[in-house]
Design a protein around this motif. Structure first.
Motif, PDB file in Angstrom:
ATOM      1  N   GLN A  64       0.813  -1.223   0.000  1.00  0.00           N
ATOM      2  CA  GLN A  64       0.000   0.000   0.000  1.00  0.00           C
ATOM      3  C   GLN A  64       0.845   1.271   0.000  1.00  0.00           C
ATOM      4  N   VAL A  65       2.151   1.123   0.071  1.00  0.00           N
ATOM      5  CA  VAL A  65       2.948   2.285   0.427  1.00  0.00           C
ATOM      6  C   VAL A  65       3.830   2.753  -0.721  1.00  0.00           C
ATOM      7  N   ASP A  66       4.036   4.020  -0.784  1.00  0.00           N
ATOM      8  CA  ASP A  66       4.964   4.651  -1.711  1.00  0.00           C
ATOM      9  C   ASP A  66       6.337   4.010  -1.559  1.00  0.00           C
ATOM     10  N   THR A  67       6.868   3.452  -2.628  1.00  0.00           N
ATOM     11  CA  THR A  67       8.119   2.717  -2.507  1.00  0.00           C
ATOM     12  C   THR A  67       9.338   3.633  -2.424  1.00  0.00           C
ATOM     13  N   GLN A  68       9.125   4.932  -2.598  1.00  0.00           N
ATOM     14  CA  GLN A  68      10.269   5.843  -2.472  1.00  0.00           C
ATOM     15  C   GLN A  68      10.704   6.012  -1.023  1.00  0.00           C
ATOM     16  N   GLY A  69       9.712   6.042  -0.109  1.00  0.00           N
ATOM     17  CA  GLY A  69      10.017   6.150   1.310  1.00  0.00           C
ATOM     18  C   GLY A  69      10.826   7.388   1.627  1.00  0.00           C
ATOM     19  N   LEU A  70      11.700   7.249   2.605  1.00  0.00           N
ATOM     20  CA  LEU A  70      12.463   8.399   3.078  1.00  0.00           C
ATOM     21  C   LEU A  70      13.663   8.702   2.180  1.00  0.00           C
ATOM     22  N   HIS A  71      14.166   7.689   1.550  1.00  0.00           N
ATOM     23  CA  HIS A  71      15.357   7.758   0.721  1.00  0.00           C
ATOM     24  C   HIS A  71      16.511   8.472   1.441  1.00  0.00           C
ATOM     25  N   ASP A  72      16.815   8.013   2.601  1.00  0.00           N
ATOM     26  CA  ASP A  72      17.952   8.543   3.356  1.00  0.00           C
ATOM     27  C   ASP A  72      19.180   7.660   3.104  1.00  0.00           C
ATOM     28  N   ASP A  73      20.262   7.939   3.817  1.00  0.00           N
ATOM     29  CA  ASP A  73      21.487   7.171   3.608  1.00  0.00           C
ATOM     30  C   ASP A  73      21.287   5.681   3.837  1.00  0.00           C
ATOM     31  N   ALA A  74      20.479   5.368   4.852  1.00  0.00           N
ATOM     32  CA  ALA A  74      20.265   3.955   5.183  1.00  0.00           C
ATOM     33  C   ALA A  74      19.616   3.224   4.018  1.00  0.00           C
ATOM     34  N   SER A  75      18.588   3.826   3.411  1.00  0.00           N
ATOM     35  CA  SER A  75      17.915   3.128   2.320  1.00  0.00           C
ATOM     36  C   SER A  75      18.763   3.155   1.054  1.00  0.00           C
ATOM     37  N   LYS A  76      19.555   4.214   0.864  1.00  0.00           N
ATOM     38  CA  LYS A  76      20.471   4.238  -0.291  1.00  0.00           C
ATOM     39  C   LYS A  76      21.485   3.107  -0.172  1.00  0.00           C
ATOM     40  N   PHE A  77      22.032   2.943   1.032  1.00  0.00           N
ATOM     41  CA  PHE A  77      23.024   1.895   1.252  1.00  0.00           C
ATOM     42  C   PHE A  77      22.431   0.522   0.941  1.00  0.00           C
ATOM     43  N   VAL A  78      21.235   0.276   1.481  1.00  0.00           N
ATOM     44  CA  VAL A  78      20.572  -1.005   1.236  1.00  0.00           C
ATOM     45  C   VAL A  78      20.341  -1.194  -0.265  1.00  0.00           C
ATOM     46  N   GLY A  79      19.947  -0.107  -0.951  1.00  0.00           N
ATOM     47  CA  GLY A  79      19.700  -0.183  -2.387  1.00  0.00           C
ATOM     48  C   GLY A  79      20.949  -0.522  -3.178  1.00  0.00           C
ATOM     49  N   VAL A  80      22.090   0.044  -2.760  1.00  0.00           N
ATOM     50  CA  VAL A  80      23.355  -0.223  -3.457  1.00  0.00           C
ATOM     51  C   VAL A  80      23.788  -1.676  -3.233  1.00  0.00           C
ATOM     52  N   VAL A  81      23.678  -2.144  -1.988  1.00  0.00           N
ATOM     53  CA  VAL A  81      24.086  -3.528  -1.700  1.00  0.00           C
ATOM     54  C   VAL A  81      23.185  -4.507  -2.449  1.00  0.00           C
ATOM     55  N   LEU A  82      21.882  -4.220  -2.456  1.00  0.00           N
ATOM     56  CA  LEU A  82      20.962  -5.108  -3.170  1.00  0.00           C
ATOM     57  C   LEU A  82      21.304  -5.121  -4.663  1.00  0.00           C
ATOM     58  N   ALA A  83      21.648  -3.951  -5.216  1.00  0.00           N
ATOM     59  CA  ALA A  83      22.053  -3.882  -6.623  1.00  0.00           C
ATOM     60  C   ALA A  83      23.318  -4.722  -6.859  1.00  0.00           C
ATOM     61  N   ASP A  84      24.243  -4.682  -5.911  1.00  0.00           N
ATOM     62  CA  ASP A  84      25.453  -5.511  -6.013  1.00  0.00           C
ATOM     63  C   ASP A  84      25.099  -6.996  -6.064  1.00  0.00           C
ATOM     64  N   THR A  85      24.135  -7.401  -5.225  1.00  0.00           N
ATOM     65  CA  THR A  85      23.761  -8.820  -5.229  1.00  0.00           C
ATOM     66  C   THR A  85      23.101  -9.166  -6.567  1.00  0.00           C
ATOM     67  N   GLU A  86      22.320  -8.236  -7.111  1.00  0.00           N
ATOM     68  CA  GLU A  86      21.664  -8.500  -8.412  1.00  0.00           C
ATOM     69  C   GLU A  86      22.717  -8.707  -9.496  1.00  0.00           C
ATOM     70  N   ASP A  87      23.697  -7.806  -9.542  1.00  0.00           N
ATOM     71  CA  ASP A  87      24.730  -7.916 -10.579  1.00  0.00           C
ATOM     72  C   ASP A  87      25.507  -9.225 -10.433  1.00  0.00           C
ATOM     73  N   ALA A  88      25.856  -9.543  -9.181  1.00  0.00           N
ATOM     74  CA  ALA A  88      26.636 -10.759  -8.953  1.00  0.00           C
ATOM     75  C   ALA A  88      25.830 -11.996  -9.343  1.00  0.00           C
ATOM     76  N   TRP A  89      24.587 -12.091  -8.878  1.00  0.00           N
ATOM     77  CA  TRP A  89      23.816 -13.319  -9.127  1.00  0.00           C
ATOM     78  C   TRP A  89      23.341 -13.426 -10.565  1.00  0.00           C
ATOM     79  N   HIS A  90      23.114 -12.293 -11.239  1.00  0.00           N
ATOM     80  CA  HIS A  90      22.815 -12.368 -12.671  1.00  0.00           C
ATOM     81  C   HIS A  90      23.999 -13.010 -13.391  1.00  0.00           C
ATOM     82  N   ALA A  91      25.215 -12.567 -13.042  1.00  0.00           N
ATOM     83  CA  ALA A  91      26.417 -13.098 -13.711  1.00  0.00           C
ATOM     84  C   ALA A  91      26.590 -14.588 -13.400  1.00  0.00           C
ATOM     85  N   ILE A  92      26.406 -14.958 -12.133  1.00  0.00           N
ATOM     86  CA  ILE A  92      26.627 -16.353 -11.746  1.00  0.00           C
ATOM     87  C   ILE A  92      25.566 -17.262 -12.371  1.00  0.00           C
ATOM     88  N   PHE A  93      24.313 -16.818 -12.356  1.00  0.00           N
ATOM     89  CA  PHE A  93      23.249 -17.638 -12.962  1.00  0.00           C
ATOM     90  C   PHE A  93      23.467 -17.782 -14.470  1.00  0.00           C
TER      91      PHE A  93
END
Ligand SMILES: [Zn+2]
Length: 284
Positions: A64-93
């Protein structure tokens, strides 16, 4: 860890503080609770925390919620790490001739209704195979730092990578195979399988760390030690000792501190999925 200024994943659903923006609803116990407890046991959480959370009766709903949220450093950090996992697992798969499907990651505060039922931040981060989402209450990072002595950005990244490791296990059918054994083996044997599942998620987090470092050079001096400290801080022996004052090996569902750190390191050093078969390893 070097993370600023890099790509952020679009799969973060930030519902923190959604009392204002999100729809809240009251809930009871019942079958949802039972399913959730079973899943928590599977994922190694403390079921008591779940029951504690049932009493509040108010939960936010991610959809139900706006996915942008607060977009502070904490959520940016999580977003970058998640992007890293996406890049890594796309390559491995891709190397395995398969296609990686990205999970969503929900940031929440206090309580959340997941596809696996209701959860509170007190249960710690978890992955729900049903809705393919990783759930994280950032309060857990404070706990990691203040109570378990394992803070730091790479330690936080490890936590995300471990949960994404559970997603990889889900995609590879490993989660289902373990789940199918429930009720067909003794509780002690099932706990053993659960430990192997957890240690493999640590191994997969290590594989991610290797790829992230090779592709993006994100690992700084001391980072791997930081992740290993986090891995060992959340080992069952240590958590059980902290909560109960003694250790019951048969009820371990995550592996000991030493085992968790070792499997993470093995993933990091080999980067080779064939080295991560914790289910057939004679020695954990
Ligand atoms: Zn886990």
């Amino acid at each position: 860890m070097l993370w600023q200024g890099r790509r952020e994943s679009e799969n973060v659903e930030d519902v923190r503080g959604s009392g204002g923006g999100g729809r809240r609803l009251a809930v009871g116990g019942g079958i949802g609770t039972l399913v959730l407890v079973i899943l928590y046991l599977l994922l190694g959480g403390d079921p008591q925390a779940l029951f504690d959370s049932q009493q509040g009766g108010q939960f936010s709903q991610p959809a139900q919620v706006d996915t942008q949220g607060l977009h502070d450093d904490a959520s940016k950090f999580v977003g970058v790490v998640l992007a890293d996992t996406e890049d890594a697992w796309h390559a491995i798969f891709r190397q395995m001739g398969r296609e990686y499907q990205e999970p969503k990651l929900v940031l929440f505060t206090d309580q959340i209704r997941s596809g696996c039922g209701f959860a509170s931040g007190a249960t710690g981060p978890f992955y729900c195979p049903t809705d393919r989402r990783v759930y994280i209450d950032l309060g857990f990072y404070r706990l990691l730092q203040q109570k378990l002595g394992a803070g730091g950005d790479f330690a936080e990244a490890y936590v995300i990578a471990h949960e994404v490791g559970h997603h990889v296990q889900n995609l590879l059918g490993i989660t289902d195979r373990v789940e199918a054994m429930r009720g067909r083996v003794s509780e002690a044997e099932y706990n053993q399988l659960s430990v192997r599942l957890e240690l493999q998620a640590d191994f997969l987090a290590g594989v991610w760390a290797r790829y992230a470092d090779r592709i993006k050079r994100v690992v700084e001096a001391g980072d791997i030690e930081e992740a290993m400290r986090a891995a060992s801080a959340v080992g069952d022996d240590r958590l059980q000792y902290r909560s109960r004052g003694y250790v019951v090996p048969d009820s371990f569902t995550h592996g000991t501190s030493e085992q968790r750190a070792r499997w993470f390191r093995r993933g990091y050093e080999t980067g080779d999925l064939s080295q991560g078969d914790t289910f057939n390893a004679p020695l954990l």
